[in-house]
Design a protein around this motif. Structure first.
Motif, PDB file in Angstrom:
ATOM      1  N   TYR A 184     -10.418 -59.191 -64.377  1.00  0.00           N
ATOM      2  CA  TYR A 184     -10.650 -59.196 -65.824  1.00  0.00           C
ATOM      3  C   TYR A 184     -11.560 -60.320 -66.312  1.00  0.00           C
ATOM      4  CZ  TYR A 184      -6.432 -56.357 -65.386  1.00  0.00           C
ATOM      5  OH  TYR A 184      -5.515 -55.407 -65.008  1.00  0.00           O
ATOM      6  N   GLY A 185     -12.021 -61.172 -65.407  1.00  0.00           N
ATOM      7  CA  GLY A 185     -12.761 -62.359 -65.837  1.00  0.00           C
ATOM      8  C   GLY A 185     -14.004 -62.070 -66.641  1.00  0.00           C
ATOM      9  N   GLU A 186     -14.696 -60.945 -66.370  1.00  0.00           N
ATOM     10  CA  GLU A 186     -15.937 -60.617 -67.087  1.00  0.00           C
ATOM     11  C   GLU A 186     -15.773 -59.354 -67.933  1.00  0.00           C
ATOM     12  OE1 GLU A 186     -18.248 -62.715 -66.925  1.00  0.00           O
ATOM     13  OE2 GLU A 186     -17.584 -63.901 -65.212  1.00  0.00           O
ATOM     14  N   ASP A 187     -14.546 -59.034 -68.293  1.00  0.00           N
ATOM     15  CA  ASP A 187     -14.288 -57.779 -69.005  1.00  0.00           C
ATOM     16  C   ASP A 187     -15.039 -57.754 -70.342  1.00  0.00           C
ATOM     17  OD1 ASP A 187     -11.748 -55.622 -68.507  1.00  0.00           O
ATOM     18  OD2 ASP A 187     -12.727 -55.569 -70.467  1.00  0.00           O
ATOM     19  N   THR A 188     -15.547 -56.586 -70.694  1.00  0.00           N
ATOM     20  CA  THR A 188     -16.297 -56.458 -71.954  1.00  0.00           C
ATOM     21  C   THR A 188     -15.388 -56.370 -73.170  1.00  0.00           C
ATOM     22  OG1 THR A 188     -16.368 -54.049 -71.646  1.00  0.00           O
ATOM     23  CG2 THR A 188     -18.248 -55.337 -70.829  1.00  0.00           C
ATOM     24  N   ASN A 189     -14.107 -56.038 -72.944  1.00  0.00           N
ATOM     25  CA  ASN A 189     -13.156 -55.981 -74.053  1.00  0.00           C
ATOM     26  C   ASN A 189     -12.781 -57.405 -74.451  1.00  0.00           C
ATOM     27  OD1 ASN A 189     -10.188 -56.034 -75.062  1.00  0.00           O
ATOM     28  ND2 ASN A 189     -10.807 -53.904 -75.353  1.00  0.00           N
ATOM     29  N   LEU A 190     -12.978 -57.754 -75.737  1.00  0.00           N
ATOM     30  CA  LEU A 190     -12.795 -59.135 -76.179  1.00  0.00           C
ATOM     31  C   LEU A 190     -11.352 -59.606 -75.999  1.00  0.00           C
ATOM     32  CD1 LEU A 190     -13.825 -61.713 -77.477  1.00  0.00           C
ATOM     33  CD2 LEU A 190     -13.454 -60.660 -79.725  1.00  0.00           C
ATOM     34  N   ASP A 191     -10.369 -58.791 -76.390  1.00  0.00           N
ATOM     35  CA  ASP A 191      -8.968 -59.201 -76.268  1.00  0.00           C
ATOM     36  C   ASP A 191      -8.599 -59.490 -74.818  1.00  0.00           C
ATOM     37  OD1 ASP A 191      -8.500 -59.040 -78.963  1.00  0.00           O
ATOM     38  OD2 ASP A 191      -7.771 -56.964 -78.900  1.00  0.00           O
ATOM     39  N   ILE A 192      -9.080 -58.635 -73.915  1.00  0.00           N
ATOM     40  CA  ILE A 192      -8.788 -58.826 -72.491  1.00  0.00           C
ATOM     41  C   ILE A 192      -9.479 -60.084 -71.969  1.00  0.00           C
ATOM     42  CG2 ILE A 192      -9.221 -57.869 -70.189  1.00  0.00           C
ATOM     43  CD1 ILE A 192      -8.660 -55.103 -71.344  1.00  0.00           C
ATOM     44  N   ARG A 193     -10.739 -60.286 -72.387  1.00  0.00           N
ATOM     45  CA  ARG A 193     -11.477 -61.456 -71.917  1.00  0.00           C
ATOM     46  C   ARG A 193     -10.827 -62.752 -72.413  1.00  0.00           C
ATOM     47  NH1 ARG A 193     -15.849 -60.047 -73.781  1.00  0.00           N
ATOM     48  NH2 ARG A 193     -16.551 -61.688 -75.189  1.00  0.00           N
ATOM     49  N   ARG A 194     -10.288 -62.736 -73.624  1.00  0.00           N
ATOM     50  CA  ARG A 194      -9.600 -63.924 -74.143  1.00  0.00           C
ATOM     51  C   ARG A 194      -8.396 -64.292 -73.281  1.00  0.00           C
ATOM     52  NH1 ARG A 194      -9.464 -62.523 -80.646  1.00  0.00           N
ATOM     53  NH2 ARG A 194     -11.509 -63.418 -81.180  1.00  0.00           N
ATOM     54  N   VAL A 195      -7.578 -63.284 -72.961  1.00  0.00           N
ATOM     55  CA  VAL A 195      -6.392 -63.538 -72.140  1.00  0.00           C
ATOM     56  C   VAL A 195      -6.808 -64.025 -70.752  1.00  0.00           C
ATOM     57  CG1 VAL A 195      -4.319 -62.515 -71.110  1.00  0.00           C
ATOM     58  CG2 VAL A 195      -5.023 -61.847 -73.417  1.00  0.00           C
ATOM     59  N   ALA A 196      -7.832 -63.412 -70.187  1.00  0.00           N
ATOM     60  CA  ALA A 196      -8.296 -63.807 -68.853  1.00  0.00           C
ATOM     61  C   ALA A 196      -8.798 -65.245 -68.855  1.00  0.00           C
ATOM     62  CB  ALA A 196      -9.399 -62.857 -68.389  1.00  0.00           C
ATOM     63  N   ALA A 197      -9.504 -65.636 -69.912  1.00  0.00           N
ATOM     64  CA  ALA A 197     -10.013 -67.009 -69.994  1.00  0.00           C
ATOM     65  C   ALA A 197      -8.858 -68.004 -70.043  1.00  0.00           C
ATOM     66  CB  ALA A 197     -10.904 -67.165 -71.229  1.00  0.00           C
ATOM     67  N   ARG A 198      -7.854 -67.708 -70.875  1.00  0.00           N
ATOM     68  CA  ARG A 198      -6.698 -68.611 -70.962  1.00  0.00           C
ATOM     69  C   ARG A 198      -5.959 -68.671 -69.633  1.00  0.00           C
ATOM     70  NH1 ARG A 198      -6.089 -66.150 -76.114  1.00  0.00           N
ATOM     71  NH2 ARG A 198      -4.429 -64.788 -75.322  1.00  0.00           N
TER      72      ARG A 198
END
Length: 728
Positions: free
Chosen positions: A514-528
């Protein structure tokens, strides 16, 4: 003279026209006819009741209740006495509610200032104390926690006095209706006083009254006492004794006996998992203190070990009793056809399975025999209630727990069958995935065997990991984050390092998927989540496993977060990248790589210095503050001055102002460390003038001590150093 009917019609007409209750009372309050008095009391009580639903109308409600009491307190008529008692009861509840509001509303950060002022004005009017006279007058004045506690205590005491007045005035009245109201007043006092003895007074006065209504009042008081003993005070063993008292008093009442058995079962389960507050702070510590007094260190160590051992054994014994109580519920009520009773029996099966599964939780020993017995309990629950609509929720939850236990027992096919049945009971795939994730989190939060929680969270990834739906992908991601957290919570120190490595593997999987996911909500969780991976290495560092290597691994993770997300357009994700750089500064300082630590902070300023988002500007302040901490000496003070010159004085965001205030305070401390005490004192005084609105009682005390030290020519104490900054 107007007839009764004419007066009653006139009163109602006035009310319909919107006449105030005061004017209605003035016009008709002197009429001595009983019907008129009854109607006026009824109208006033209705006015008070309507105000109860309108918010903080405390002063008006109490004024209405006082009006009724003053006019009719000496009237011997039953209806008028009941009206007076009702008025006093409303007044007592109003004061008790005001006490709760003072505690809850005034302490809530960012609360509505007008609402706070209304509460304080109500307090000022109702409680005539000199220290409250200016409470609502100074606009913007912060109310300290100690002051709030004192105001709440005073309102509660006023509430108790009202309930005691009901008992004093009417406690000797032999009429059944009055006795019920006095019992209600004693019960209400107990609800606000946190004193279980107030419920005992209901039992003492009315425990032998055979009427069904009074028995209900007495039983209700005892139930409240039991719940308060456990919930508010943590005295679980005393709560169990009260439930047993209820059962003795109601041997002929199946419904009340069931309620008491259920309560006892729940308390025993909590006792098994958490012990008893009174035991932990009472007898055991007295023995230890006595040994310390006599200087017998060996006995202290022995007592410590023995008390720990006996406490653990006591908890396991409580678990056994909890199982026995649930068996008793099943035996007594298992054949009852009433839907409510059947539901309680189903819950007894569920609680029995839960306690069996967690019986050795306190010793971190997971017993296969207990797991198997828990599965048997869940099987019996399914056999009896699997198709019962009223028990659907509890049966569905049991299926999930059963599947997790079967997986731990190595019975994979049976586990899959249980999980399949769990999934079948949901209307859609997303709902089922969400339920798995929620229950896995719940298992970890309830101190269940964490392996059980991990087994459920694994099932989410296994079943839904390849689903392309953004909603379900987000749920799978959440399950992986929760799994990593659960692995880090496993405190079996013999396997701690192994658990940390498993958590790292989960974070790696999150980054890969999920690190480069285009979905913003998913990318936020992956970053955290990727940022959280660095905390695993700090745990390793704190356990002294290759400390230098752990810090280097953490640095590599933080570099990856900063590289991967530093250029993201989303403010929240940019904030995560900034947090990574600030934490990187701490790790580099620990490795004595100070130039690189400073460069990491400068990178935050370069990336975010022109950003208009106030949360990101707060990150810049924190980064520059960290830079100053690393540099030390005159360079540190220069950095602090630069922060203070460039900060936005007009910014109203509370968190941003708090960050600036901390820099201001640390500048004063840094000056005192260099012996520049007068300059430090000047900074502290300016700090107090500019940032008083950010203070709480701890800040005031810290500032007072710092000013006193500076005035005496002494260093001004500790400050928040790098590594303790709020990175949220």
């Amino acid at each position: 003279m107007m007839s009764e009917d004419e007066v009653l019609r006139a009163m109602q007409a006035r009310i319909d026209e919107g006449e105030s209750w005061r004017e209605t009372a003035r016009r008709f309050g002197d009429d001595a006819r009983l019907a008129i008095k009854k109607e006026l009391a009824k109208i006033l009580l209705e006015q008070a009741e309507s105000l109860c639903h309108d918010g903080h109308e405390y002063v008006e409600i109490v004024a209405i209740c006082d009006e009724i009491t003053q006019r009719y307190a000496e009237d011997a008529d039953l209806a008028m006495r009941m009206a007076v008692i009702d008025a006093l009861h409303k007044k007592g509840k109003c004061l008790g509610t005001l006490g709760e509001a003072i505690l809850n509303d005034l302490r809530s950060v960012g609360g509505d200032e007008r609402e706070k002022a209304a509460l304080l004005d109500a307090f000022q009017t109702l409680i005539a104390k000199s220290d409250a006279n200016a409470a609502g007058e100074e606009e913007g004045r912060e109310i300290e926690d100690e002051e709030i506690d004192e105001k709440a205590r005073m309102t509660y005491q006023a509430s108790f006095a009202v309930f005691e007045e009901i008992v004093r005035r009417f406690g000797d009245d032999s009429r059944h209706e009055i006795r019920l109201q006095v019992a209600k007043a004693l019960w209400s006092k107990g609800a606000y006083s946190n004193n279980p003895a107030d419920y005992d007074e209901v039992v003492r006065r009315y425990g032998k009254d055979p009427s069904p209504e009074m028995r209900e009042k007495v039983n209700g008081a005892l139930l409240c006492k039991a719940r308060d003993l456990e919930g508010r005070l943590g005295h679980r063993k005393k709560a169990i004794a009260v439930y047993e008292q209820i059962m003795r008093r109601n041997e002929d009442d199946r419904k009340m006996t069931l309620v008491a058995l259920v309560g006892k079962s729940q308390v025993l389960e909590n006792l098994a998992m958490h012990g008893d507050h009174e035991d932990e702070s009472g007898a055991l510590w007295k023995r230890a203190r006595k040994a310390v007094f006599h200087g017998i260190e060996a006995i202290v160590r022995k007592l410590w070990f023995e008390d720990f051992e006996w406490e653990m054994l006591g908890r396991m014994f409580a678990a056994g009793k909890a199982i026995a109580v649930n068996d008793e519920i099943i035996r007594r009520y298992g054949e009852d056809s009433s839907p409510n009773v059947r539901n309680e029996v189903a819950r007894a099966f569920f609680r029995k399975g839960d306690v069996l599964a967690r019986r050795y939780e306190c010793l971190r020993l997971y017993d296969d025999d207990n797991f198997a017995d828990a599965v048997t309990a869940y099987d019996e629950l399914w056999r009896r209630y699997g198709e019962d609509a009223d028990s659907r929720e509890i049966v569905t939850e049991a299926l999930l727990y059963k599947g997790a236990l079967l997986k731990l027992l190595g019975r994979s096919e049976e586990a899959r069958t249980a999980f399949d049945e769990f999934e079948r009971r949901f209307d859609d795939r997303r709902q089922a995935a969400e339920a798995y994730c929620d229950k896995g989190y719940l298992l970890s939060a309830l101190s269940s065997p964490l392996e059980e929680a991990v087994a459920v969270l694994d099932e989410v990834a296994r079943r839904y990991g390849e689903d392309a739906s953004p909603d379900i992908r987000k749920i799978v991601l959440d399950s992986l984050v929760k799994k990593a957290a659960a692995l880090m919570e496993m405190v079996d120190h013999e396997k701690k390092r192994e658990r940390l490595e498993e958590a790292i593997a989960v974070y790696d999987e999150i980054a890969r998927r999920y690190g480069e996911d285009t979905n913003l909500d998913i990318r936020r969780v992956a970053a955290r989540a990727l940022f959280d991976k660095s905390e695993v290495f700090y745990d390793t560092f704190n356990l002294h496993y290759e400390a230098d290597e752990a810090l280097d691994d953490a640095l590599a993770v933080l570099d990856e977060v900063a590289r991967r997300y530093g250029g993201d357009t989303d403010a929240e994700i940019k904030g995560v990248a900034a947090k990574a750089l600030i934490l990187k500064c701490w790790a580099l300082e620990r490795r004595d790589r100070l130039d690189e630590a400073v460069a990491a902070c400068d990178e935050v300023a370069r990336r975010l210095g022109q950003d208009s988002d106030v949360a990101l500007q707060k990150k810049v302040v924190e980064a520059m503050r960290a830079k100053g901490n690393v540099l030390g000496g005159d360079a540190e003070i220069a950095v602090f001055d630069e922060i203070l010159r460039s900060c936005d004085e007009s910014e109203e965001d509370e968190n941003y102002r708090y960050a600036i205030a901390e820099v201001f305070y640390e500048k004063g401390v840094a000056l005192s460390e260099q012996g520049r005490f007068q300059e430090a004192l000047d900074v502290f005084e300016e700090y107090e003038q500019r940032f008083a609105d950010t203070f709480n009682s701890n800040h005031r005390q810290q500032l007072a001590e710092a000013k006193e030290n500076a005035a005496r020519g002494k260093p001004c104490g500790s400050r928040m150093r790098l590594g303790t900054v709020d990175y949220e």
